[in-house]
Write a protein that holds these residues in place. Sequence first.
Motif, short mmCIF file in Angstrom:
data_model
loop_
_atom_site.label_atom_id
_atom_site.label_comp_id
_atom_site.label_asym_id
_atom_site.label_seq_id
_atom_site.Cartn_x
_atom_site.Cartn_y
_atom_site.Cartn_z
N GLY A 47 0.79 -1.23 0.00
CA GLY A 47 0.00 0.00 0.00
C GLY A 47 0.82 1.28 0.00
O GLY A 47 1.90 1.34 -0.57
N VAL A 48 0.34 2.26 0.69
CA VAL A 48 0.88 3.60 0.64
C VAL A 48 2.32 3.70 1.15
O VAL A 48 3.14 4.38 0.55
N TRP A 49 2.66 3.02 2.27
CA TRP A 49 3.99 3.23 2.82
C TRP A 49 5.10 2.72 1.93
O TRP A 49 6.25 3.08 2.08
N LYS A 50 4.76 1.90 0.95
CA LYS A 50 5.76 1.37 0.01
C LYS A 50 5.49 1.89 -1.40
O LYS A 50 5.87 1.30 -2.38
N PHE A 51 4.80 3.04 -1.49
CA PHE A 51 4.51 3.68 -2.77
C PHE A 51 3.72 2.78 -3.70
O PHE A 51 3.94 2.75 -4.90
N GLY A 52 2.79 2.04 -3.13
CA GLY A 52 1.90 1.21 -3.93
C GLY A 52 2.53 -0.06 -4.46
O GLY A 52 1.96 -0.73 -5.29
N ARG A 53 3.70 -0.43 -3.98
CA ARG A 53 4.37 -1.63 -4.46
C ARG A 53 4.05 -2.83 -3.56
O ARG A 53 3.66 -2.67 -2.42
N SER A 54 4.30 -3.99 -4.12
CA SER A 54 4.17 -5.21 -3.34
C SER A 54 5.56 -5.63 -2.86
O SER A 54 6.57 -5.26 -3.45
#
Length: 114
Positions: A47-54
């Motif tokens: 989500g947000v804390w990883k800039f939308g990455r998995s």
Amino acid sequence: MDTVWTGPAQLDDDVIGYGVEAPDGSVGTVIRLSPVPGFDHLVIDAGVWKFGRSVAVPAGMVTAVDGTERVIRVRCTKEQIKDAPRFERDQDTGDLFYLRKLGAYYESLTAVPE
């Protein structure tokens, strides 16, 4: 390095959608499990804390699976997960070179200093 890939027996397709909690807060939600036998890991929508990455986290980092709260707890911190080797494409989570690199990183977190 086998232990980093071996998680609790409760890690099956039923955990898809569970939240993932590190000791310092929420990591995200499980979106799928490992496609490679012997390299059990979770793929987490950070989500947000990883800039939308998995992110991928080996199953051996799981300390608890709570079916009532629908939460998986991991032993590594959010910062350690952010610092892990990132995958650029979904196929990377099935790539043995990437998985070995990921496993070495997480194994180093569990190593006891001499």
